[in-house]
Motif scaffolding. Structure first.
Motif, PDB file in Angstrom:
ATOM      1  N   VAL A  52      -6.419   3.039   8.967  1.00 38.68           N
ATOM      2  CA  VAL A  52      -6.518   3.690  10.250  1.00 38.68           C
ATOM      3  C   VAL A  52      -5.364   2.815  10.282  1.00 38.68           C
ATOM      4  O   VAL A  52      -5.167   1.566  10.896  1.00 38.68           O
ATOM      5  N   GLY A  53      -3.353   2.931  11.295  1.00 40.43           N
ATOM      6  CA  GLY A  53      -2.284   2.165  11.423  1.00 40.43           C
ATOM      7  C   GLY A  53      -1.789   3.025  11.645  1.00 40.43           C
ATOM      8  O   GLY A  53      -1.480   3.845  10.970  1.00 40.43           O
ATOM      9  N   PRO A  54      -0.301   2.304  11.584  1.00 42.66           N
ATOM     10  CA  PRO A  54       0.847   3.191  11.822  1.00 42.66           C
ATOM     11  C   PRO A  54       1.010   2.834  10.238  1.00 42.66           C
ATOM     12  O   PRO A  54       1.162   2.343   9.416  1.00 42.66           O
ATOM     13  N   ALA A  55       1.781   3.858   9.765  1.00 43.50           N
ATOM     14  CA  ALA A  55       2.168   4.338   8.537  1.00 43.50           C
ATOM     15  C   ALA A  55       2.650   3.034   7.458  1.00 43.50           C
ATOM     16  O   ALA A  55       2.869   2.240   6.535  1.00 43.50           O
ATOM     17  N   GLU A  56       3.640   2.855   8.308  1.00 39.54           N
ATOM     18  CA  GLU A  56       4.725   1.566   7.928  1.00 39.54           C
ATOM     19  C   GLU A  56       3.729   0.375   7.832  1.00 39.54           C
ATOM     20  O   GLU A  56       4.696  -0.815   7.130  1.00 39.54           O
ATOM     21  N   ALA A  57       2.972   0.189   8.182  1.00 37.78           N
ATOM     22  CA  ALA A  57       2.093  -0.943   8.354  1.00 37.78           C
ATOM     23  C   ALA A  57       1.014  -1.087   7.457  1.00 37.78           C
ATOM     24  O   ALA A  57      -0.038  -2.457   7.342  1.00 37.78           O
ATOM     25  N   GLY A  58       0.549   0.037   6.242  1.00 38.69           N
ATOM     26  CA  GLY A  58      -0.223   0.214   5.707  1.00 38.69           C
ATOM     27  C   GLY A  58      -1.377   1.412   5.746  1.00 38.69           C
ATOM     28  O   GLY A  58      -2.486   1.221   5.745  1.00 38.69           O
ATOM     29  N   GLY A  59      -0.954   2.227   7.293  1.00 35.18           N
ATOM     30  CA  GLY A  59      -1.633   2.710   7.796  1.00 35.18           C
ATOM     31  C   GLY A  59      -1.173   4.727   6.842  1.00 35.18           C
ATOM     32  O   GLY A  59      -0.958   4.661   6.336  1.00 35.18           O
TER      33      GLY A  59
ATOM     34  N   PHE B 192     -12.451  -3.190   8.708  1.00 31.72           N
ATOM     35  CA  PHE B 192     -12.827  -1.775   9.452  1.00 31.72           C
ATOM     36  C   PHE B 192     -11.970  -0.698   9.013  1.00 31.72           C
ATOM     37  O   PHE B 192     -11.368   0.087  10.394  1.00 31.72           O
ATOM     38  N   TRP B 193     -11.153  -0.546   8.066  1.00 33.95           N
ATOM     39  CA  TRP B 193     -10.538   0.571   7.712  1.00 33.95           C
ATOM     40  C   TRP B 193      -8.910   0.582   8.416  1.00 33.95           C
ATOM     41  O   TRP B 193      -8.419   0.940   8.417  1.00 33.95           O
ATOM     42  N   LYS B 194      -9.318  -1.068   9.030  1.00 36.13           N
ATOM     43  CA  LYS B 194      -7.939  -0.678   9.894  1.00 36.13           C
ATOM     44  C   LYS B 194      -6.676  -1.642   9.508  1.00 36.13           C
ATOM     45  O   LYS B 194      -6.864  -2.473   7.942  1.00 36.13           O
ATOM     46  N   SER B 195      -5.368  -1.220   9.771  1.00 35.39           N
ATOM     47  CA  SER B 195      -4.505  -1.631   8.658  1.00 35.39           C
ATOM     48  C   SER B 195      -3.785  -2.994   8.851  1.00 35.39           C
ATOM     49  O   SER B 195      -3.201  -3.837   7.466  1.00 35.39           O
ATOM     50  N   GLU B 196      -4.198  -3.890   9.150  1.00 36.74           N
ATOM     51  CA  GLU B 196      -3.753  -5.115   9.785  1.00 36.74           C
ATOM     52  C   GLU B 196      -4.383  -5.659   8.693  1.00 36.74           C
ATOM     53  O   GLU B 196      -3.957  -6.731   7.965  1.00 36.74           O
TER      54      GLU B 196
END
Length: 251
Positions: free
Chosen positions: A73-80, A41-45
């Motif tokens: 999509v998500g925090p930049a530090e977590a792949g977002g 779902f395009w999510k950084s996790e």
């Protein structure tokens, strides 16, 4: 399998940690390149580890496997740091990086699961708009339980509102350039593989796409399979054997 297989080359198409791809080559001359695009779902996790399990089987079948990572999509530090247009910029750039490799690009098939299915079909039709002119042309696409109708996915809040999070708003007419359903007809074959028991991305997503595409003269096919949302990405399943047979048509 969480890491890349031995002999895989990591290629970078940007400076962000998520802007890389993994190119794996079979023994002998590849019959073509399969671009593997993970879902989540395009999510950084969720990341490229979801794509890697398919690579050994593709190599065994004689394909060059090109698994890509992209900003989600998500925090930049977590792949977002992804969304519109960043996620699409990344997928386009990753595929176009193939033009700089010593590969025969006569056959380039995108293969994506869930949100990756959306990106796989979108990438096959990005030449319809001026935003992402392709250096590398996709010759066929396989969507594995793909999110292909963004408006309906938004109304149904699939992935907990994942479409709206990707776009930054509810989808509208201005989002046609990133909606596979709005891209039909494509001039290449599109095969949608979808589990009839999928309660994460309903099979109606694929049915709607194939119905509209074929009505408009495109080459599109739905292969409904037993199983849930993850059946298409189980490399030990009959569903994967079916997909290898689909690839045989293209190369």
């Amino acid at each position: 399998m969480t890491g890349p297989i031995a002999g895989t080359r990591r290629l970078r198409y940007g400076d962000d940690p998520s802007q890389f791809a993994e190119l794996s080559l079979p023994a002998g001359r590849p019959r073509g390149v399969v671009v593997v695009i993970h879902g989540g779902f395009w999510k950084s996790e969720y990341g490229i580890e979801l794509a890697r399990p398919l690579v050994p089987s593709l190599l065994e079948a004689g394909w060059a496997a090109y698994a890509i990572e992209y900003r989600r999509v998500g925090p930049a530090e977590a792949g977002g740091g992804g969304g519109l247009p960043t996620t699409f910029d990344d997928v386009a750039a990753a595929i176009d990086l193939l033009a700089d490799q010593d590969l025969d690009l006569t056959t380039v098939v995108t293969l994506g699961h869930s949100a990756g299915g959306h990106l796989a079909v979108w990438a096959a039709g990005r030449d319809k708009y001026d935003d992402w002119p392709p250096r590398v042309r996709v010759t066929a696409a396989i969507s594995q339980a793909g999110v292909l109708d963004l408006a309906t996915a938004s109304r149904q809040s699939l992935g907990g509102g994942a479409v709206d999070a990707l776009l930054g708003h509810a989808p509208g007419s201005e989002d046609a350039r990133v909606d596979p359903l709005a891209q039909v007809p494509l001039g290449i074959p599109v095969v949608c593989v979808h589990g009839i028991g999928d309660d994460i991305v309903p099979i109606e997503q694929s049915r709607t796409y194939v119905a509209m595409a074929t009505e408009r003269g495109a080459e599109a096919e739905l292969i409904a399979v037993e199983g849930d949302h993850f059946a298409p990405i189980d490399p030990g399943s009959p569903t994967w054997v079916t997909q290898l047979a689909v690839l045989d048509r293209f190369g």
